[in-house]
Design a protein around this motif. Structure first.
Motif, PDB file in Angstrom:
ATOM      1  N   ILE A   1      -8.561 -14.130 -82.270  1.00 12.86           N
ATOM      2  CA  ILE A   1      -9.113 -13.604 -83.526  1.00 12.86           C
ATOM      3  C   ILE A   1      -8.408 -12.291 -83.832  1.00 12.86           C
ATOM      4  CG2 ILE A   1     -11.184 -12.738 -84.698  1.00 12.86           C
ATOM      5  CD1 ILE A   1     -12.824 -14.549 -82.797  1.00 12.86           C
ATOM      6  N   GLU A   2      -7.801 -12.222 -85.011  1.00  9.34           N
ATOM      7  CA  GLU A   2      -7.074 -11.009 -85.387  1.00  9.34           C
ATOM      8  C   GLU A   2      -8.000 -10.091 -86.182  1.00  9.34           C
ATOM      9  OE1 GLU A   2      -3.204  -9.786 -87.992  1.00  9.34           O
ATOM     10  OE2 GLU A   2      -3.189 -11.720 -86.952  1.00  9.34           O
ATOM     11  N   LEU A   3      -8.125  -8.863 -85.694  1.00  6.51           N
ATOM     12  CA  LEU A   3      -8.955  -7.848 -86.354  1.00  6.51           C
ATOM     13  C   LEU A   3      -8.146  -6.583 -86.570  1.00  6.51           C
ATOM     14  CD1 LEU A   3     -12.314  -7.932 -84.354  1.00  6.51           C
ATOM     15  CD2 LEU A   3     -11.929  -8.791 -86.647  1.00  6.51           C
ATOM     16  N   GLU A   4      -8.552  -5.832 -87.561  1.00 10.46           N
ATOM     17  CA  GLU A   4      -7.981  -4.494 -87.726  1.00 10.46           C
ATOM     18  C   GLU A   4      -8.494  -3.631 -86.573  1.00 10.46           C
ATOM     19  OE1 GLU A   4      -5.894  -3.121 -90.095  1.00 10.46           O
ATOM     20  OE2 GLU A   4      -5.592  -5.227 -90.683  1.00 10.46           O
ATOM     21  N   PRO A   5      -7.673  -2.728 -86.064  1.00 10.17           N
ATOM     22  CA  PRO A   5      -8.159  -1.806 -85.028  1.00 10.17           C
ATOM     23  C   PRO A   5      -9.379  -1.037 -85.539  1.00 10.17           C
ATOM     24  CG  PRO A   5      -5.783  -1.682 -85.227  1.00 10.17           C
ATOM     25  CD  PRO A   5      -6.265  -2.527 -86.369  1.00 10.17           C
TER      26      PRO A   5
ATOM     27  N   LEU B   1     -13.214   5.050 -76.384  1.00 13.23           N
ATOM     28  CA  LEU B   1     -13.600   4.145 -77.466  1.00 13.23           C
ATOM     29  C   LEU B   1     -12.413   3.858 -78.383  1.00 13.23           C
ATOM     30  CD1 LEU B   1     -17.131   5.598 -78.280  1.00 13.23           C
ATOM     31  CD2 LEU B   1     -16.633   3.353 -77.270  1.00 13.23           C
ATOM     32  N   THR B   2     -11.616   4.885 -78.630  1.00 20.13           N
ATOM     33  CA  THR B   2     -10.417   4.710 -79.465  1.00 20.13           C
ATOM     34  C   THR B   2      -9.420   3.786 -78.774  1.00 20.13           C
ATOM     35  OG1 THR B   2     -10.732   6.876 -80.483  1.00 20.13           O
ATOM     36  CG2 THR B   2      -8.521   5.913 -80.618  1.00 20.13           C
ATOM     37  N   LYS B   3      -9.202   4.024 -77.480  1.00 20.78           N
ATOM     38  CA  LYS B   3      -8.249   3.194 -76.731  1.00 20.78           C
ATOM     39  C   LYS B   3      -8.672   1.721 -76.744  1.00 20.78           C
ATOM     40  CE  LYS B   3      -6.521   2.537 -71.986  1.00 20.78           C
ATOM     41  NZ  LYS B   3      -5.188   2.149 -72.313  1.00 20.78           N
ATOM     42  N   PHE B   4      -9.932   1.451 -76.417  1.00 19.06           N
ATOM     43  CA  PHE B   4     -10.381   0.060 -76.346  1.00 19.06           C
ATOM     44  C   PHE B   4     -10.436  -0.594 -77.722  1.00 19.06           C
ATOM     45  CE2 PHE B   4     -11.590   1.153 -72.041  1.00 19.06           C
ATOM     46  CZ  PHE B   4     -11.338  -0.022 -71.359  1.00 19.06           C
ATOM     47  N   GLY B   5     -10.711   0.169 -78.770  1.00 16.99           N
ATOM     48  CA  GLY B   5     -10.835  -0.423 -80.099  1.00 16.99           C
ATOM     49  C   GLY B   5      -9.551  -0.516 -80.892  1.00 16.99           C
ATOM     50  N   THR B   6      -8.529   0.235 -80.471  1.00 13.69           N
ATOM     51  CA  THR B   6      -7.283   0.223 -81.251  1.00 13.69           C
ATOM     52  C   THR B   6      -6.116  -0.430 -80.520  1.00 13.69           C
ATOM     53  OG1 THR B   6      -6.674   2.453 -80.497  1.00 13.69           O
ATOM     54  CG2 THR B   6      -7.920   2.286 -82.560  1.00 13.69           C
ATOM     55  N   GLU B   7      -6.186  -0.545 -79.212  1.00 14.77           N
ATOM     56  CA  GLU B   7      -5.108  -1.184 -78.455  1.00 14.77           C
ATOM     57  C   GLU B   7      -5.460  -2.652 -78.226  1.00 14.77           C
ATOM     58  OE1 GLU B   7      -4.198   1.139 -74.959  1.00 14.77           O
ATOM     59  OE2 GLU B   7      -3.907   2.956 -76.155  1.00 14.77           O
ATOM     60  N   LEU B   8      -5.530  -3.386 -79.318  1.00 12.37           N
ATOM     61  CA  LEU B   8      -5.894  -4.805 -79.266  1.00 12.37           C
ATOM     62  C   LEU B   8      -4.646  -5.668 -79.087  1.00 12.37           C
ATOM     63  CD1 LEU B   8      -8.425  -4.805 -82.246  1.00 12.37           C
ATOM     64  CD2 LEU B   8      -8.931  -4.586 -79.810  1.00 12.37           C
ATOM     65  N   ASP B   9      -4.779  -6.712 -78.321  1.00 14.22           N
ATOM     66  CA  ASP B   9      -3.679  -7.635 -78.083  1.00 14.22           C
ATOM     67  C   ASP B   9      -3.373  -8.392 -79.384  1.00 14.22           C
ATOM     68  OD1 ASP B   9      -1.910  -9.617 -77.317  1.00 14.22           O
ATOM     69  OD2 ASP B   9      -3.103 -10.278 -75.593  1.00 14.22           O
TER      70      ASP B   9
ATOM     71  N   LEU C   1     -16.345 -11.971 -74.527  1.00 12.16           N
ATOM     72  CA  LEU C   1     -16.291 -11.958 -75.993  1.00 12.16           C
ATOM     73  C   LEU C   1     -15.145 -11.085 -76.497  1.00 12.16           C
ATOM     74  CD1 LEU C   1     -20.116 -11.656 -76.653  1.00 12.16           C
ATOM     75  CD2 LEU C   1     -18.681 -13.662 -77.126  1.00 12.16           C
ATOM     76  N   ASN C   2     -14.943  -9.942 -75.848  1.00 13.55           N
ATOM     77  CA  ASN C   2     -13.878  -9.027 -76.262  1.00 13.55           C
ATOM     78  C   ASN C   2     -12.492  -9.647 -76.099  1.00 13.55           C
ATOM     79  OD1 ASN C   2     -15.617  -7.008 -77.059  1.00 13.55           O
ATOM     80  ND2 ASN C   2     -15.414  -5.824 -75.171  1.00 13.55           N
ATOM     81  N   HIS C   3     -12.388 -10.587 -75.168  1.00 17.68           N
ATOM     82  CA  HIS C   3     -11.114 -11.295 -74.979  1.00 17.68           C
ATOM     83  C   HIS C   3     -10.656 -11.935 -76.285  1.00 17.68           C
ATOM     84  CE1 HIS C   3      -8.209 -14.267 -73.643  1.00 17.68           C
ATOM     85  NE2 HIS C   3      -8.968 -15.195 -74.207  1.00 17.68           N
ATOM     86  N   TYR C   4     -11.598 -12.466 -77.064  1.00 19.22           N
ATOM     87  CA  TYR C   4     -11.247 -13.161 -78.311  1.00 19.22           C
ATOM     88  C   TYR C   4     -10.664 -12.231 -79.365  1.00 19.22           C
ATOM     89  CZ  TYR C   4     -13.587 -17.199 -76.415  1.00 19.22           C
ATOM     90  OH  TYR C   4     -13.935 -18.262 -75.614  1.00 19.22           O
ATOM     91  N   ILE C   5     -10.974 -10.947 -79.286  1.00 23.22           N
ATOM     92  CA  ILE C   5     -10.400  -9.997 -80.256  1.00 23.22           C
ATOM     93  C   ILE C   5      -9.245  -9.202 -79.644  1.00 23.22           C
ATOM     94  CG2 ILE C   5     -12.519  -9.836 -81.608  1.00 23.22           C
ATOM     95  CD1 ILE C   5     -12.947  -7.028 -80.325  1.00 23.22           C
TER      96      ILE C   5
END
Length: 187
Positions: free
Chosen positions: A139-143, A126-134, A61-65
């Motif tokens: 699906i484009e999300l804000e960090p 948690l910061t690294k995984f939630g803010t370093e998004l591809d 699921l995280n792949h999509y974000i």
């Protein structure tokens, strides 16, 4: 000549060491993800030496974000944390056996410093995984930064983060390292 610790203080320290050592076998932290398609929830359960739960589904699921996949290998702390815990338990036992009052400050100080470093490290991950998004994710999300404790809503997922059994054992062990200060107050 300085008075030695009482038997009650020694027992309290031995109890603290036992609880801290036992915490290795229990999960310390977890996240549960709820969504309409996952009404029963998906779990990530963190032990001092491994991750368990629905890791593959959550990674899918995280792949999509655009979140990087995670595994036991993603967190080097899982390799050495059990050794640190055993070392802390050993130090507490040594303080109990040496029986010097001045050493009573060592176990709670180590637990406070270790706890603060652990919370800081969790927040970094948690910061690294939630803010370093591809940026090329479907699906484009804000960090974002998932909370260490509490609820987070992201798209149609509601996430609950919480401490669990192992953390409570550490907390009880910490309280037992403080008890000798009260037991020795009149001596």
């Amino acid at each position: 000549m300085a008075k030695k610790l009482s038997a009650g203080s020694m027992a309290s320290l031995f109890g603290a060491a036992a609880l801290i050592f036992a915490s290795i076998k229990f999960p310390w932290w977890g996240m549960k993800f709820y969504a309409p398609q996952y009404m029963e929830g998906l779990d990530i359960i963190v032990y001092p030496n491994k991750l368990e739960g629905d890791i593959d589904i959550v990674n899918g699921l995280n792949h999509y974000i655009g979140m990087a996949p995670f595994s036991n290998e993603s967190f080097p702390e899982l390799q050495y944390l059990p050794g640190l815990i055993m070392g802390l338990a050993a130090i507490i036992i040594i303080v109990a056996l040496v029986r010097k009052k001045i050493l009573l400050y060592v176990p709670p100080a180590l637990l406070v410093v270790g706890g603060a470093l652990g919370i800081y490290d969790m927040n970094l991950w948690l910061t690294k995984f939630g803010t370093e998004l591809d940026p090329k994710a479907p699906i484009e999300l804000e960090p974002f930064v998932p909370p260490i404790i509490g609820e987070n809503i992201l798209a149609n997922f509601v996430t609950h983060s919480y401490f669990t059994t192992g953390s409570f054992l550490i907390g009880a062990g910490f309280l037992l390292t403080l008890l000798p200060f009260w037991l020795e107050r009149r001596k």
